[in-house]
Design a protein around this motif. Structure first.
Motif, short mmCIF file in Angstrom:
data_model
loop_
_atom_site.label_atom_id
_atom_site.label_comp_id
_atom_site.label_asym_id
_atom_site.label_seq_id
_atom_site.Cartn_x
_atom_site.Cartn_y
_atom_site.Cartn_z
N ILE A 70 0.81 -1.22 0.00
CA ILE A 70 0.00 0.00 0.00
C ILE A 70 0.84 1.27 0.00
CG2 ILE A 70 -0.21 0.31 2.51
CD1 ILE A 70 -3.28 0.75 1.94
N SER A 71 2.14 1.15 0.28
CA SER A 71 2.99 2.34 0.31
C SER A 71 3.43 2.77 -1.08
CB SER A 71 4.22 2.09 1.19
OG SER A 71 5.10 1.18 0.55
N ARG A 72 3.12 1.98 -2.10
CA ARG A 72 3.55 2.27 -3.47
C ARG A 72 2.35 2.68 -4.33
NH1 ARG A 72 8.48 2.58 -1.52
NH2 ARG A 72 9.30 0.59 -0.78
N PRO A 73 2.58 3.44 -5.39
CA PRO A 73 1.47 3.88 -6.24
C PRO A 73 1.05 2.87 -7.30
CG PRO A 73 3.49 4.91 -6.98
CD PRO A 73 3.84 4.12 -5.75
N MET A 74 1.62 1.67 -7.28
CA MET A 74 1.34 0.65 -8.30
C MET A 74 -0.15 0.29 -8.33
SD MET A 74 2.17 -1.58 -10.55
CE MET A 74 1.47 -3.07 -11.22
N PRO A 75 -0.84 0.49 -9.48
CA PRO A 75 -2.26 0.14 -9.58
C PRO A 75 -2.44 -1.34 -9.93
CG PRO A 75 -1.58 1.25 -11.57
CD PRO A 75 -0.36 1.18 -10.69
N SER A 76 -2.17 -2.20 -8.98
CA SER A 76 -2.22 -3.66 -9.21
C SER A 76 -3.59 -4.10 -9.70
CB SER A 76 -1.87 -4.40 -7.92
OG SER A 76 -0.57 -4.06 -7.47
N TYR A 77 -4.63 -3.43 -9.24
CA TYR A 77 -6.00 -3.79 -9.60
C TYR A 77 -6.25 -3.63 -11.10
CZ TYR A 77 -6.41 1.29 -9.28
OH TYR A 77 -6.20 2.64 -9.45
N GLU A 78 -5.42 -2.82 -11.78
CA GLU A 78 -5.57 -2.66 -13.22
C GLU A 78 -4.74 -3.67 -14.01
OE1 GLU A 78 -6.61 0.98 -15.38
OE2 GLU A 78 -5.35 1.96 -13.87
N VAL A 79 -3.68 -4.17 -13.40
CA VAL A 79 -2.76 -5.07 -14.10
C VAL A 79 -3.12 -6.53 -13.89
CG1 VAL A 79 -0.33 -5.77 -14.30
CG2 VAL A 79 -0.91 -3.35 -13.92
N LEU A 80 -3.56 -6.87 -12.69
CA LEU A 80 -3.81 -8.28 -12.35
C LEU A 80 -4.85 -8.98 -13.23
CD1 LEU A 80 -3.47 -8.01 -8.49
CD2 LEU A 80 -2.17 -9.59 -9.95
N PRO A 81 -5.96 -8.34 -13.60
CA PRO A 81 -6.95 -9.06 -14.42
C PRO A 81 -6.37 -9.62 -15.72
CG PRO A 81 -7.94 -7.07 -13.52
CD PRO A 81 -6.48 -7.00 -13.19
N GLY A 82 -5.55 -8.82 -16.41
CA GLY A 82 -4.95 -9.29 -17.65
C GLY A 82 -4.00 -10.46 -17.43
N VAL A 83 -3.24 -10.41 -16.33
CA VAL A 83 -2.31 -11.50 -16.00
C VAL A 83 -3.09 -12.77 -15.66
CG1 VAL A 83 -0.52 -12.26 -14.39
CG2 VAL A 83 -0.51 -9.90 -15.24
N LEU A 84 -4.13 -12.63 -14.86
CA LEU A 84 -4.94 -13.80 -14.49
C LEU A 84 -5.58 -14.44 -15.72
CD1 LEU A 84 -6.71 -12.57 -11.22
CD2 LEU A 84 -4.78 -14.12 -11.40
N ASP A 85 -6.08 -13.62 -16.63
CA ASP A 85 -6.70 -14.16 -17.84
C ASP A 85 -5.72 -15.01 -18.63
OD1 ASP A 85 -9.14 -13.01 -17.28
OD2 ASP A 85 -8.83 -11.26 -18.55
N ARG A 86 -4.47 -14.59 -18.73
CA ARG A 86 -3.46 -15.35 -19.46
C ARG A 86 -3.17 -16.68 -18.75
NH1 ARG A 86 -1.71 -12.03 -24.06
NH2 ARG A 86 -3.04 -10.21 -23.71
N LEU A 87 -3.13 -16.64 -17.43
CA LEU A 87 -2.86 -17.86 -16.68
C LEU A 87 -4.01 -18.86 -16.83
CD1 LEU A 87 -1.30 -16.33 -13.43
CD2 LEU A 87 -0.09 -17.35 -15.37
N TYR A 88 -5.22 -18.35 -16.74
CA TYR A 88 -6.39 -19.24 -16.91
C TYR A 88 -6.40 -19.84 -18.33
CZ TYR A 88 -8.22 -16.82 -12.73
OH TYR A 88 -8.39 -16.29 -11.47
N LYS A 89 -6.04 -19.02 -19.29
CA LYS A 89 -6.00 -19.48 -20.68
C LYS A 89 -5.04 -20.65 -20.85
CE LYS A 89 -5.09 -17.68 -25.36
NZ LYS A 89 -4.69 -16.46 -26.13
N ALA A 90 -3.98 -20.65 -20.06
CA ALA A 90 -2.97 -21.71 -20.14
C ALA A 90 -3.36 -22.94 -19.32
CB ALA A 90 -1.63 -21.17 -19.66
N GLY A 91 -4.51 -22.87 -18.67
CA GLY A 91 -4.97 -24.03 -17.90
C GLY A 91 -4.60 -24.01 -16.43
N ILE A 92 -4.06 -22.89 -15.95
CA ILE A 92 -3.72 -22.78 -14.53
C ILE A 92 -5.01 -22.59 -13.73
CG2 ILE A 92 -2.42 -21.49 -12.80
CD1 ILE A 92 -0.63 -22.85 -14.85
N SER A 93 -5.16 -23.36 -12.67
CA SER A 93 -6.36 -23.25 -11.84
C SER A 93 -6.21 -22.14 -10.82
CB SER A 93 -6.64 -24.57 -11.12
OG SER A 93 -5.65 -24.82 -10.13
N ARG A 94 -7.32 -21.61 -10.39
CA ARG A 94 -7.30 -20.52 -9.41
C ARG A 94 -6.61 -20.95 -8.12
NH1 ARG A 94 -13.47 -18.00 -9.96
NH2 ARG A 94 -13.34 -17.50 -12.21
N GLN A 95 -6.77 -22.20 -7.75
CA GLN A 95 -6.19 -22.71 -6.51
C GLN A 95 -4.66 -22.74 -6.54
OE1 GLN A 95 -8.69 -24.26 -8.23
NE2 GLN A 95 -10.31 -23.44 -6.87
#
Length: 415
Positions: A70-95
């Motif tokens: 939280i001490s950094r200005p990095m907007p992780s909430y904007e970056v993470l969805p795209g990364v998660l979508d790529r991982l799911y596309k590759a067959g990685i499970s949420r768990q």
């Protein structure tokens, strides 16, 4: 010329005679092709020095995504969805996905803070945890004897992705890249050993090659193994204007070059007087935050010159350890000697100020008590205009003045 400097929720208006004003340093005029999530998706579609993320990971792997606290200005909430979508596309499970918030030496988050940082979707879909400074795995030492002790969750993953934002850093050269690992998810002892290198002349903003501290960070990253990064560059309003993804070194350097185009400001010579602000609230709530602008300003002031630091600092110093070091010092130089004998986080910020005071006077326009400001080796001033008038009287009618209204973002460079 009249110039506004952000000061808390208000401004300090200063009139600088035209004959004295060298320049007003603001970000370079720049046309950004993409912003926000569009920039992130483009970077993920066009990685640098690496294949597409979805072609690198394999089903069944344990994936860790390290991102900023939280001490950094990095907007992780904007970056993470795209990364998660790529991982799911590759067959990685949420768990099999864990997001680790890199605390470094900072406090732990509340659950609500975690939710805000990563975004509602990510918080609901995958495990989100803080790095644990008490549960680290020792791998080996760097050549500079920094122990690579890293949060267990990160070490035991099969594939590590590091997120971050790239900005100038006063001793690591730039943020981003392997800095997510060291100091992001390292032990307290490891962070101290790495940061002790800050007193080296090579450890300065805008420098990567030959920067011993940055090289130590990147060696630690190589020891741990960073498989992929996604780094962003932000504008003065902390909005994404560029994103780079791929290899930990090649993609990071690409982002650094973009940052340079925006914020590296070439000046013909150093000034007698540098007026600098963080830009107002919330970036000047305390001296710990304002120090960043001060450190950039040091690159623009002549030896024996004066920096007029403008920051409300209504919360005081912002760090107990930082304050202790400032108050316990007999002289600015004594802090530098002390950290050479015993490094302490928090104290390192005081040392950074001490190193500036070796070469220039610092006038501080703030809400902190005058006696306290004098005790920490700075000259209190009631207003930026009075500070300038007094400095011009000292340095004469031909004194050169440089203005940095967004000092935390702009890096002056003398060629």
């Amino acid at each position: 010329m009249k110039i506004e400097f952000g000061y808390g929720n208000s401004v300090q208006m200063v009139e600088i005679p035209d004959r004295n004003l060298m320049a007003v340093l603001e970000s370079n005029p720049f046309q950004h092709e993409r912003r926000g999530r569009q920039a992130v998706e483009y970077a993920l579609d066009n990685p640098i020095g690496a294949p597409l993320l979805e072609n690198l990971v394999r089903k069944g792997q344990k994936i860790v995504i390290v991102t900023s606290d939280i001490s950094r200005p990095m907007p992780s909430y904007e970056v993470l969805p795209g990364v998660l979508d790529r991982l799911y596309k590759a067959g990685i499970s949420r768990q099999d996905i864990t997001v680790v918030l890199a605390l470094g030496s900072h406090r732990r988050h509340t659950e609500e803070e975690k939710r805000k940082l990563v975004g509602e979707r990510c918080y609901q879909e995958v495990k989100c945890v803080d790095s644990d400074i008490e549960d680290c795995v020792f791998l080996r030492e760097t050549k500079n004897r920094t122990p690579v002790e890293i949060t267990r969750e990160v070490v035991e993953a099969d594939f590590r992705i590091c997120l971050g934002n790239i900005e100038f850093h006063y001793f690591a050269g730039y943020s981003g890249g392997a800095k997510a690992i060291m100091p992001g998810v390292a032990s307290y002892n490891a962070i101290q050993m790495n940061h002790r290198l800050m007193i080296q002349e090579s450890s300065c903003a805008g420098r990567l090659e030959g920067n011993l501290l940055r090289e130590d960070i990147e060696e630690a990253g190589n020891i741990v193994g960073i498989d992929y990064i996604v780094n962003v560059v932000l504008d003065e309003h902390k909005k994404i204007v560029y994103c780079t993804a791929g290899d930990v070194t090649e993609a990071h350097r690409d982002g650094c070059r973009y940052l340079d185009k925006m914020y590296r400001k070439v000046i013909s010579s150093r000034a007698d007087i540098v007026m600098v602000s963080q830009g107002g609230a919330p970036k000047d709530a305390n001296l710990y935050q304002v120090q960043k602008a001060l450190d950039n300003a040091k690159h623009a002031v002549k030896k024996g010159g004066r920096i007029i630091l403008i920051g409300a600092c209504q919360e005081g110093t912002g760090s107990k350890k930082f304050e202790e070091w400032l108050l316990e010092a007999d002289t600015p130089h004594s802090m530098i000697e002390r950290i050479g004998e015993h490094f302490e986080l928090g104290g390192h910020k005081a040392v950074a100020i001490g190193m500036i005071l070796e070469n220039a006077q610092i006038d501080l326009v703030s809400e902190m008590p005058e006696a306290f400001v004098r005790h920490i080796f700075m000259n209190p001033q009631p207003s930026a205009q009075k500070a300038l008038d007094e400095a011009l009287e000292k340095y004469g009618e031909n004194a050169k003045v440089l203005a940095m209204p967004y000092g935390g973002s702009t890096l002056p460079v003398v060629l």
